[in-house]
Design a protein around this motif. Structure first.
Motif, PDB file in Angstrom:
ATOM      1  N   ARG A   1       0.836  -1.203   0.000  1.00  0.00           N
ATOM      2  CA  ARG A   1       0.000   0.000   0.000  1.00  0.00           C
ATOM      3  C   ARG A   1       0.870   1.252   0.000  1.00  0.00           C
ATOM      4  N   GLU A   2       1.878   1.281   0.857  1.00  0.00           N
ATOM      5  CA  GLU A   2       2.739   2.451   0.950  1.00  0.00           C
ATOM      6  C   GLU A   2       3.584   2.629  -0.311  1.00  0.00           C
ATOM      7  N   GLU A   3       4.065   1.532  -0.901  1.00  0.00           N
ATOM      8  CA  GLU A   3       4.827   1.613  -2.149  1.00  0.00           C
ATOM      9  C   GLU A   3       4.002   2.241  -3.267  1.00  0.00           C
ATOM     10  N   ASN A   4       2.703   2.040  -3.221  1.00  0.00           N
ATOM     11  CA  ASN A   4       1.807   2.542  -4.249  1.00  0.00           C
ATOM     12  C   ASN A   4       1.132   3.857  -3.858  1.00  0.00           C
ATOM     13  N   ASN A   5       1.612   4.466  -2.776  1.00  0.00           N
ATOM     14  CA  ASN A   5       1.096   5.756  -2.297  1.00  0.00           C
ATOM     15  C   ASN A   5      -0.419   5.751  -2.138  1.00  0.00           C
ATOM     16  N   LEU A   6      -0.921   4.683  -1.542  1.00  0.00           N
ATOM     17  CA  LEU A   6      -2.353   4.551  -1.297  1.00  0.00           C
ATOM     18  C   LEU A   6      -2.643   4.698   0.187  1.00  0.00           C
ATOM     19  N   LYS A   7      -3.868   4.988   0.490  1.00  0.00           N
ATOM     20  CA  LYS A   7      -4.327   5.056   1.878  1.00  0.00           C
ATOM     21  C   LYS A   7      -5.193   3.834   2.171  1.00  0.00           C
ATOM     22  N   GLN A   8      -5.338   3.526   3.441  1.00  0.00           N
ATOM     23  CA  GLN A   8      -6.172   2.388   3.819  1.00  0.00           C
ATOM     24  C   GLN A   8      -7.582   2.530   3.257  1.00  0.00           C
ATOM     25  N   LYS A   9      -8.090   3.755   3.199  1.00  0.00           N
ATOM     26  CA  LYS A   9      -9.443   3.945   2.676  1.00  0.00           C
ATOM     27  C   LYS A   9      -9.545   3.555   1.210  1.00  0.00           C
ATOM     28  N   ASP A  10      -8.441   3.688   0.451  1.00  0.00           N
ATOM     29  CA  ASP A  10      -8.451   3.272  -0.951  1.00  0.00           C
ATOM     30  C   ASP A  10      -8.658   1.764  -1.073  1.00  0.00           C
ATOM     31  N   LEU A  11      -7.957   1.006  -0.229  1.00  0.00           N
ATOM     32  CA  LEU A  11      -8.096  -0.445  -0.262  1.00  0.00           C
ATOM     33  C   LEU A  11      -9.429  -0.883   0.300  1.00  0.00           C
ATOM     34  N   SER A  12      -9.904  -0.178   1.306  1.00  0.00           N
ATOM     35  CA  SER A  12     -11.198  -0.552   1.874  1.00  0.00           C
ATOM     36  C   SER A  12     -12.309  -0.350   0.850  1.00  0.00           C
ATOM     37  N   LYS A  13     -12.206   0.684   0.014  1.00  0.00           N
ATOM     38  CA  LYS A  13     -13.186   0.886  -1.057  1.00  0.00           C
ATOM     39  C   LYS A  13     -13.111  -0.241  -2.071  1.00  0.00           C
ATOM     40  N   LEU A  14     -11.904  -0.652  -2.444  1.00  0.00           N
ATOM     41  CA  LEU A  14     -11.718  -1.761  -3.382  1.00  0.00           C
ATOM     42  C   LEU A  14     -12.388  -3.027  -2.870  1.00  0.00           C
ATOM     43  N   LEU A  15     -12.254  -3.268  -1.568  1.00  0.00           N
ATOM     44  CA  LEU A  15     -12.769  -4.498  -0.964  1.00  0.00           C
ATOM     45  C   LEU A  15     -14.202  -4.361  -0.464  1.00  0.00           C
ATOM     46  N   ASN A  16     -14.731  -3.136  -0.554  1.00  0.00           N
ATOM     47  CA  ASN A  16     -16.086  -2.867  -0.084  1.00  0.00           C
ATOM     48  C   ASN A  16     -16.252  -3.196   1.404  1.00  0.00           C
TER      49      ASN A  16
END
Length: 74
Positions: free
Chosen positions: A10-25
């Protein structure tokens, strides 16, 4: 191992936890528990994350250090 790899990717891709949580619903707090290792990542979410980052599930699980989802495939 999964928790550490999730955070690193996640950090390597400059993403936030909320970005992944949206992906996973799921809620951001649920994803946070994946990264802290407090909750096991369900298999379907593990597959989604692996596909998103283009890494193997084995890499996420720490079974291998090879990120490529299909080593040797051209």
């Amino acid at each position: 191992m999964i928790a550490k790899r999730l955070r690193n990717l996640r950090e390597e891709n400059n993403l936030k936890q909320k970005d992944l949580s949206k992906l996973l619903n799921i809620q951001q707090s649920a994803y946070s528990k994946y990264e802290t290792g407090r909750v096991n990542v369900p298999a379907d979410n593990l597959a989604t994350i692996a596909g998103f980052y283009n890494v193997s599930i084995e890499y996420l699980m720490g079974i291998t250090d090879i990120r490529d989802p299909a080593p040797g495939r051209k």
